[in-house]
Design an enzyme around this catalytic site. Structure first.
Site, PDB file in Angstrom:
ATOM      1  N   GLU A  33       7.588  19.052 -13.832  1.00 25.19           N
ATOM      2  CA  GLU A  33       6.513  18.150 -14.261  1.00 25.19           C
ATOM      3  C   GLU A  33       5.986  17.286 -13.117  1.00 25.19           C
ATOM      4  O   GLU A  33       4.781  17.019 -13.046  1.00 25.19           O
ATOM      5  CB  GLU A  33       6.990  17.263 -15.413  1.00 25.19           C
ATOM      6  CG  GLU A  33       7.069  17.962 -16.766  1.00 25.19           C
ATOM      7  CD  GLU A  33       8.385  18.703 -16.993  1.00 25.19           C
ATOM      8  OE1 GLU A  33       9.143  18.930 -16.018  1.00 25.19           O
ATOM      9  OE2 GLU A  33       8.658  19.064 -18.152  1.00 25.19           O
ATOM     10  N   GLU A  58      13.291  21.973 -21.892  1.00 25.20           N
ATOM     11  CA  GLU A  58      13.567  20.933 -22.892  1.00 25.20           C
ATOM     12  C   GLU A  58      13.875  21.565 -24.258  1.00 25.20           C
ATOM     13  O   GLU A  58      14.763  21.103 -24.973  1.00 25.20           O
ATOM     14  CB  GLU A  58      12.365  19.973 -22.983  1.00 25.20           C
ATOM     15  CG  GLU A  58      12.236  19.122 -21.714  1.00 25.20           C
ATOM     16  CD  GLU A  58      10.974  18.264 -21.700  1.00 25.20           C
ATOM     17  OE1 GLU A  58       9.875  18.837 -21.777  1.00 25.20           O
ATOM     18  OE2 GLU A  58      11.098  17.035 -21.618  1.00 25.20           O
TER      19      GLU A  58
END
Ligand code: 3H9
Length: 653
Positions: free
Chosen positions: A123, A103
């Site tokens: 995740e 990210e």
């Protein structure tokens, strides 16, 4: 300093230095904000290169912080600040660019990477979705279907794939910094690329494939919340403007973070890493392992040999005769060939691995081998004879490992010349794929030999759990206990398919009876027959499985077992139902219906009681190890953490 800034000519270099994996901890986030302020104020620097020290770029948020109150600055704000800088930011990437790390890279204007770099949003494996704009920025950079796959599977992709998808701008074969500097010099003074947050999402090319992928993800989730939430977040990212989508992403991330499923998945993540850390091995130097011998080229031996080869260890396979040697060699090369077909290795690597395999029908070829794993027939005498024979040929400091799943390795070791060099390595089938290895520590084993067992498991990329010697070690002993309980339930009032359905609904990939049909009922039948003379007559014994075997119903391979398999379809068997009812009647058991919830409860209680016994007897070291075994070797749903975790956190269930 976990983040430092240096000026090199007209460039600023921001380096993250937070070992071991440069996790984006609070200190790193604060350091990055300070670096943004410093580099924006620096009038000499025309562009900024963001890189990391050590073995990897940032591998994600610091998961250890997730149990605490979130501490500012928050990652989404840091990434937005990077995106809002006036200068180009070039991410120079290596290692594992995962989760929050990816990210951060998506907040940069450009990305270059070493060829060995892996990219992913794992995740979901922690019961989460990306929480710092990953679901929003990724489908604004690459094909949304590819983004959906990455976000919902958590599986990493290679740098070559990332380049193809447009996730990165360039690949460096040698020096990633040189590549980043060259790109920085090419970019203008100002940040000319539109930040991903300000772009429209890419269009979905094939709406039917898109819908099918979402349906598949939901049906595969089997009770896991995160993959479903991840698919929803990517859809939202396409439907809403980026800023709004990111607010929803963050909310979903925070909700999942406080859900017991994520707590369980985070627990098992750390348990897998701590399970193999034994205090008594601290500072113990393991034996060097540069070559491996495998005795027996059946399914298990071939899988172990292939796992070793794929990990870069030369292997000598020994078999009893020419036909078995050639069959074993074929099995190993078929596994390697399959790895090539799946793109895991290229032709050059396949050739090198094939050359690193030698095969033989004599043990003399093993005189220089460091560790020899016997994977012959599961029989005490056969295995002991192999170890005794090896004793005559191998180096004095070589290690002997038995890949037994039940047998008494103490007794086996006692019948060799040097019991201190004998350990157990219980692999799971298929051994080149299954991650779990139980490292069985016999009473006499030398610490350096045990340390070598763990070192080998690590080299093979396996999760190693220590166990002492008992019948079935950790996993198979718990498995035997709960299988017995399932058979009691069948006699008491449930039918096999009731038990299987309840287990599947709980999250197991399959029920205990379906699993027996798949594995074949005959091997355990033989074991039961061999134990018949010593069995405690006072212990309750269910005869149904024996009667199935007497009727030659050995499972899928014979077309009949607990189920019928006529025409390739799995159907509950009327014959088995009649047998079950007759057995209950014969034993004068008044059958009463057992609800799915009660079935699951009885299975869990049995597992937990057996697990507690293993701890009390010192067979298992810690509850975490037991959970790691059950999750990685026996299909226990990962998002429940394992039977011991569930005992202390019943809300996950
Ligand atoms: C995330 O990023 C959420 C964001 O979207 C949003 C935030 C707002 N944190 O595995 P190893 C430790 S979620 C803390 O043995 P390897 C690990 O416990 C995160 N610690 O090394 C071990 O400690 P110890 C998404 C971590 O070379 C040590 O580092 N990212 C973390 O075999 C070495 O680990 C992930 O899920 C972490 N994130 O493999 C990536 N990661 O030495 C998780 C590792 O005390 N990590 N540690 O036992 C991995 O997949 C592997 O660790 C990695 C290295 C491939 C990086």
């Amino acid at each position: 300093m976990v983040v430092r800034v240096e000026t090199k000519d007209d460039l600023a270099v921001v380096t993250i230095d937070n070992p071991p994996v440069n996790a984006a901890s609070q200190a790193v986030r604060a350091g990055l904000l300070a670096a943004i302020a410093e580099t924006e104020a620096n009038t000499t620097a025309k562009a900024v290169i963001l890189c990391a020290e050590g073995r990897t770029f940032t591998a994600g948020a610091d998961v250890r912080e997730f149990d605490k109150q979130p501490m500012p600055p928050h990652l989404p704000d840091v990434i937005q600040a990077i995106e809002d800088t006036t200068k180009p930011w070039i991410a120079a990437l290596h290692g594992s660019v995962l989760g929050g790390g990816l990210e951060i890279a998506l907040g940069c204007s450009h990305r270059v990477a070493l060829r060995s770099t892996r990219f992913g949003l794992p995740e979901v494996t922690l019961g989460l979705i990306p929480g710092a704009g990953g679901t929003v920025r990724l489908p604004r950079l690459i094909d949304p279907l590819e983004a959906l796959n990455m976000v919902t599977s958590g599986k990493p992709i290679s740098a070559a794939t990332a380049l193809n998808l447009g996730l990165i701008d360039d690949i460096a074969d040698g020096d990633v910094m040189a590549c980043a500097i060259a790109l920085a010099r090419k970019t203008a003074n100002a940040r000319t690329r539109t930040a991903l947050r300000h772009r429209d999402a890419k269009p979905v090319e094939d709406p039917a494939a898109w819908e099918a992928a979402k349906t598949r993800i939901i049906s595969k989730a089997r009770g896991a919340l995160a993959p479903v939430a991840a698919a929803r977040a990517v859809q939202t990212a396409l439907d809403l403007p980026a800023d709004q989508a990111q607010i929803q992403e963050r909310e979903a991330f925070l909700t999942l973070k406080s859900d017991p499923q994520s707590a369980a998945l985070r627990y098992i993540f750390f348990a897998e890493r701590s399970a193999s850390k034994l205090p008594e091995l601290k500072g113990v130097e393991p034996h060097q392992l540069t070559s491996i011998g495998v005795i027996g080229g059946g399914t298990m031996g071939a899988g172990i040999a292939a796992a070793c080869l794929l990990a870069g260890l030369p292997v000598t396979l020994a078999e009893r005769d020419e036909a078995a040697r050639s069959a074993g060699q074929l099995r190993i090369t078929a596994i390697l060939e399959n790895s090539r077909k799946r793109g895991l290795i290229d032709q050059g690597k396949l050739d090198a691995l094939t050359a690193a395999l030698s095969t033989t029908t004599t043990f003399e070829a093993l005189t220089e081998t460091d560790l020899i794993i016997e994977a012959v027939f599961e029989d005490m005498d056969v295995k002991t004879q192999v170890l005794q024979e090896l004793d005559k040929h191998i180096r004095r400091d070589a290690i002997l490992a038995s890949n037994t799943s039940y047998l008494d390795i103490n007794a086996m070791a006692a019948r060799t010349k040097h019991p201190e060099r004998v350990i157990g390595l219980h692999f799971f089938s298929p051994a080149h794929i299954m991650k779990l290895v139980e490292v069985i520590i016999p009473d006499e084993a030398a610490p350096s030999v045990v340390a070598a067992g763990f070192a080998l498991a690590r080299k093979l990329g396996k999760i190693a759990v220590p166990a002492s010697v008992c019948d079935g070690f950790i996993g198979n002993r718990i498995m035997s206990a709960y299988r017995r309980e399932c058979e009691y339930m069948v006699e008491d009032g449930a039918l096999p398919w009731d038990v299987d359905r309840a287990m599947r609904d709980f999250g197991f990939p399959m029920g205990v009876f379906e699993m027996q049909d798949l594995a074949g009922l005959d091997i355990r039948w033989a074991k039961r027959k061999s134990q018949a003379a010593t069995r405690d007559p006072a212990q309750r014994y269910v005869h149904i499985a024996d009667k199935l075997c007497e009727a030659r119903r050995f499972g899928r391979k014979t077309g009949q077992g607990w189920y019928d398999y006529a025409g390739g379809k799995t159907t509950p068997s009327q014959w088995v139902e009649n047998l079950v009812l007759a057995e209950s009647a014969r034993k004068k058991i008044a059958r009463t219906p057992i609800s799915d919830a009660e079935i699951v409860q009885r299975i869990l209680s049995t597992m937990q009681a057996e697990a507690q016994a293993l701890l009390t007897e010192g067979i298992a070291r810690r509850p975490e190890g037991i959970d790691v075994v059950m999750v990685n070797g026996y299909g226990f749903p990962r998002w429940c953490g394992g039977p011991m975790f569930l005992k202390n956190h019943p809300s996950v269930d």
